[in-house]
Motif scaffolding. Structure first.
Motif, mmCIF file in Angstrom:
data_model
loop_
_atom_site.group_PDB
_atom_site.id
_atom_site.type_symbol
_atom_site.label_atom_id
_atom_site.label_comp_id
_atom_site.label_asym_id
_atom_site.label_seq_id
_atom_site.Cartn_x
_atom_site.Cartn_y
_atom_site.Cartn_z
ATOM 1 N N HIS A 124 -4.878 -3.623 3.328
ATOM 2 C CA HIS A 124 -4.086 -2.553 3.814
ATOM 3 C C HIS A 124 -4.865 -1.360 4.173
ATOM 4 O O HIS A 124 -5.715 -0.748 3.627
ATOM 5 C CB HIS A 124 -3.370 -2.166 2.396
ATOM 6 N N HIS A 170 -5.101 1.254 7.769
ATOM 7 C CA HIS A 170 -4.616 1.768 9.016
ATOM 8 C C HIS A 170 -5.579 2.223 10.106
ATOM 9 O O HIS A 170 -6.515 3.078 10.088
ATOM 10 C CB HIS A 170 -3.990 3.004 8.726
ATOM 11 N N MET A 173 -2.024 -2.055 9.075
ATOM 12 C CA MET A 173 -0.771 -1.754 8.873
ATOM 13 C C MET A 173 -0.159 -1.402 10.177
ATOM 14 O O MET A 173 -0.765 -0.784 11.364
ATOM 15 C CB MET A 173 -0.689 -0.543 8.174
ATOM 16 N N LYS A 192 5.737 -5.427 6.887
ATOM 17 C CA LYS A 192 5.672 -4.084 6.324
ATOM 18 C C LYS A 192 6.923 -3.415 6.273
ATOM 19 O O LYS A 192 7.509 -2.989 7.470
ATOM 20 C CB LYS A 192 4.781 -3.374 6.570
ATOM 21 N N HIS A 207 0.301 0.127 -3.049
ATOM 22 C CA HIS A 207 -0.208 1.659 -3.698
ATOM 23 C C HIS A 207 0.853 1.883 -4.957
ATOM 24 O O HIS A 207 1.294 3.131 -4.642
ATOM 25 C CB HIS A 207 -0.322 2.756 -2.676
ATOM 26 N N ASP A 251 -5.812 1.390 1.323
ATOM 27 C CA ASP A 251 -4.955 2.333 2.187
ATOM 28 C C ASP A 251 -5.757 3.353 3.184
ATOM 29 O O ASP A 251 -5.435 4.634 3.038
ATOM 30 C CB ASP A 251 -3.900 3.004 1.275
HETATM 31 ZN ZN ZN Z 1 -0.806 2.557 4.028
#
Ligand code: ZN
Ligand code: DOR
Length: 346
Positions: free
Chosen positions: A13, A15, A45, A101, A159, A232
């Motif tokens: 995960h 970005h 993502m 997602k 998360h 994340d």
């Molecule tokens: Zn995220």
């Protein structure tokens, strides 16, 4: 110094912001941050600003860009706005795609599905073994768990941040549902005092909870209710974070592993847990291919200070700046090629 070898870790995960926001990260800087942090495989993502990955063309573009620029392996989660279900069959066959997602609660970017009928449509259409990853809490999460049950889909809850959501996931697992869950280290480690001190620089979605939530999250991590750790990694510029309404997210690729070693140091986890949370379970859940002749090496007891040798992420900051962590990757080898030597990217 005694170095121990581990597999190249997997972050399911992140970005990496390319295309759309390469001022804050791109495949080069993001993958350098990954490798520096001990990861050799990351899954990106789809919520790219202005250019979400919701068409096969955008997906192909990302695959091409990452192929040219990334120094580690990068896979992708496809995105959905609820109107692109006809593209699903081409996409789920793509070997670079690891999941779908679905953003069901508000966060950074424009992807959001709030309509339950539309969500049902998405779950029905994603007729694949590859998981649906959900960003959603409370009622929304319960709805997703029901839909996954109805259509026999694999569901990965991103998360997890509250004790209520832990409970819902625990119940679903008891019923043998195909649900897995991930957690970030900012949700585990940033105390209410840190959140207050950091202000916008700790503003994330989902929000960081209080001590009670955190205690339950640690328990869930220890007892296996939570299957994996995901960074994340969500870089935003300092300038954006200083605004009155800043974007949500914090970078995490360069601190995730060190924070896990801190947890080992404090007796909250064991070394074997790190391998389970950052390698075995991510690999199994997302069916990540082997990376031959790939490993990292580190000294789990050796302390280092976050930020002392700078950051690879373009955003150039961390909510853990100045923290003493442990076990920085001293060596990273990917398919026989040395990427990190003596703690430095080569
Ligand atoms: Zn995220
Ligand atoms: O805090 C967050 N930032 N949560 C998300 O779900 C998205 C992410 C981002 O893209 O910045």
């Amino acid at each position: 110094m005694s170095l121990t070898r581990f597999p190249g870790f997997i972050d399911v995960h992140v970005h990496l912001r390319e295309p759309g926001a390469t001022n804050k990260e791109d495949f080069t800087s993001g993958s350098r941050a990954a490798v520096k942090g001990g990861f050799t495989y990351v899954l990106d993502m789809p919520n790219n600003p202005g250019a979400p990955t919701i068409t096969p063309e955008r997906l192909e573009e990302k695959i091409r860009l990452a192929g040219q620029k990334a120094i580690c392996d990068v896979g992708f989660h496809y995105g959905t706005d609820g109107h692109n279900v006809n593209t699903f069959p081409t996409v789920w066959q793509n070997p670079y795609v690891y999941g779908l997602k679905a953003y069901c609660d508000h966060t950074t970017g424009e992807l959001l599905i709030e309509d339950e009928m539309q969500l049902e449509h998405v779950f029905k259409a994603w007729n694949s073994e590859k998981p649906i990853l959900v960003h959603g809490q409370g009622e929304t999460l319960s709805t997703c768990i029901e839909l996954a049950q109805t259509f026999a889909r694999r569901l990965h809850v991103c998360h997890v941040a509250t004790k209520e959501d832990v409970e819902v996931i625990r119940e679903a697992k008891k019923k043998k549902q195909l649900v897995t869950a991930g957690i970030t280290l900012h949700h585990l480690f940033l105390s209410p005092a840190d959140v207050k001190r950091l202000g916008n620089f700790a503003l994330v979605k989902p929000e960081i909870g209080g001590k009670e939530d955190q205690n339950i999250l640690w328990e869930a991590l220890q007892d296996g209710t939570i299957d994996l750790v995901e960074s994340d990694h969500a870089p935003h510029t300092k300038k954006e974070k200083k605004r009155t309404s800043p974007p949500f997210g914090v970078p995490g690729l360069e601190t995730t592993l060190g924070l896990l070693w801190k947890a080992v140091h404090e007796g909250k986890l064991e070394q074997a847990d790190i391998i389970r949370l950052l390698y075995d379970n991510p690999k199994k859940i997302f069916n990540i291919p082997d990376q031959p002749a790939t490993y990292i090496a580190l000294d789990p007891k050796k302390p280092y200070v976050v930020g002392h040798d700078g950051y690879e992420t373009k955003c150039g900051w961390s909510p853990f700046d100045g923290w003493e962590l442990y076990g920085k990757a001293e060596t990273v080898v990917l398919r026989g090629k040395t990427l990190v030597q003596a703690g430095r990217l080569v």
